[in-house]
Design an enzyme around this catalytic site. Structure first.
Site, PDB file in Angstrom:
ATOM      1  N   TYR A 156       0.843  -1.202   0.000  1.00  0.00           N
ATOM      2  CA  TYR A 156       0.000   0.000   0.000  1.00  0.00           C
ATOM      3  C   TYR A 156       0.882   1.257   0.000  1.00  0.00           C
ATOM      4  O   TYR A 156       0.674   2.179  -0.793  1.00  0.00           O
ATOM      5  CB  TYR A 156      -0.928  -0.031   1.216  1.00  0.00           C
ATOM      6  N   LYS A 160       0.993   4.085  -3.017  1.00  0.00           N
ATOM      7  CA  LYS A 160       0.621   5.489  -2.800  1.00  0.00           C
ATOM      8  C   LYS A 160       1.812   6.427  -3.038  1.00  0.00           C
ATOM      9  O   LYS A 160       1.650   7.562  -3.480  1.00  0.00           O
ATOM     10  CB  LYS A 160       0.054   5.658  -1.388  1.00  0.00           C
ATOM     11  N   PRO A 186      -4.603  11.970   2.294  1.00  0.00           N
ATOM     12  CA  PRO A 186      -5.436  11.948   3.497  1.00  0.00           C
ATOM     13  C   PRO A 186      -4.950  10.903   4.506  1.00  0.00           C
ATOM     14  O   PRO A 186      -4.168  10.017   4.174  1.00  0.00           O
ATOM     15  CB  PRO A 186      -6.831  11.532   2.977  1.00  0.00           C
TER      16      PRO A 186
END
Ligand SMILES: NC(=O)c1ccc[n+]([C@@H]2O[C@H](COP(=O)([O-])OP(=O)(O)OC[C@H]3O[C@@H](n4cnc5c(N)ncnc54)[C@H](OP(=O)(O)O)[C@@H]3O)[C@@H](O)[C@H]2O)c1
Length: 248
Positions: A156, A160, A186
């Site tokens: 992940y 990102k 975020p």
């Protein structure tokens, strides 16, 4: 730009749906995509239609954002029904939690494919049309995990972080065509994704990681998105929407 035509990937709930709502309220016609949950898509469409005027059109498109063939098909549909897209929000994402001990090659490939390759596939489709009109806004929804590592896992965090490289490269190449490309990072958005399922007690623990008195919500991300939409002189940036957690 006379007419706003947008695509929000993963727009059927959470952050994507909140961004889609903001676009409908700004008179955009748009397509939201999703992969699995038909019920969410039906509810999202009903919700968005409650804000739309007669001259606006909303499409829901089912298919995997991490499949280049599906993305090409989706774009053909959007183009023929709505027209060339001038706003792209790469929001679709998966976040299966895996440590190094647990992660398989398949987990790694799947997460990179959906979260990162999907964003590239969509950019590739829309950029020629944005260039032709000398206007475009691309917003990539990354994460605090891109730079802070996060807690979901290496797959992940890498997916990102990759989005931030894609954002900056695209911003450099496309800026002179009137296309801005930015990212939002975020974290701790309590009404979206995994946190929306958590109990109040469990969420309270998250507050220890931030520097403001409350957790974030999808509207906080929408504000950042609207700023980027309205800011032709801002490109290649990453807006942290995470209560200061990036400072840890
Ligand atoms: N919530 C947070 O605190 C937080 C923090 C940092 C970053 N983010 C990022 O923000 C984005 C939105 O997250 P969220 O919290 O709003 O998550 P969410 O509520 O789980 O929404 C994810 C959306 O993506 C869609 N989706 C998932 N896999 C897809 C695929 N392969 N192809 C097309 N659509 C797909 C989902 O629809 P289906 O399930 O029907 O496919 C859904 O519409 C993600 O990129 C996430 O990494 C969220």
């Amino acid at each position: 730009m006379d007419k706003l035509i947008a695509v929000v990937t993963g727009g059927t709930r959470g952050i994507g749906l909140a961004i889609a709502e903001s676009l409908v309220k700004r008179d955009a016609s748009l397509a939201i995509t999703y992969k699995g949950e038909d019920k969410d898509a039906v509810n999202a469409r009903r919700h968005l239609e409650s804000f739309k005027k007669d001259n606006q059109c909303i499409l829901t498109l089912k298919g995997d954002a991490g499949d280049s063939g599906v993305v090409a098909e989706h774009y053909n549909t959007v183009r023929s029904k709505l027209g060339p897209v001038n706003i792209l929000v790469n929001n679709a994402g998966i976040m299966p939690a895996r440590s190094f001990d647990e992660i398989s090659v398949q987990d790694w490939d799947e997460t990179l494919r959906v979260n990162l390759s999907g964003a590239f596939y969509w950019c590739r489709q829309v950029v020629p049309d944005m260039k032709a009109t000398n206007f475009g806004r691309i917003v990539n929804i990354s994460s605090l995990a891109a730079r802070g590592g996060g807690v979901v896992g290496p797959h992940y965090a890498a997916s990102k972080a990759g989005m931030l490289g894609l954002t900056r490269y695209a911003a450099k190449e496309l800026g002179f065509n009137g296309i801005t490309v930015n990212a939002i990072a975020p974290a701790f958005i309590e009404d979206a994704g995994i946190f929306a399922q958590w109990t109040q007690e469990k969420r309270a623990l998250l507050k220890e990681k931030i520097f403001v008195p409350r957790l974030g919500n999808a509207l906080d991300v929408v504000r950042a998105f609207e700023y980027l939409l309205d800011s032709p002189f801002v490109t290649g940036v990453t807006l942290d929407v995470n209560g200061g957690a990036f400072m840890i």
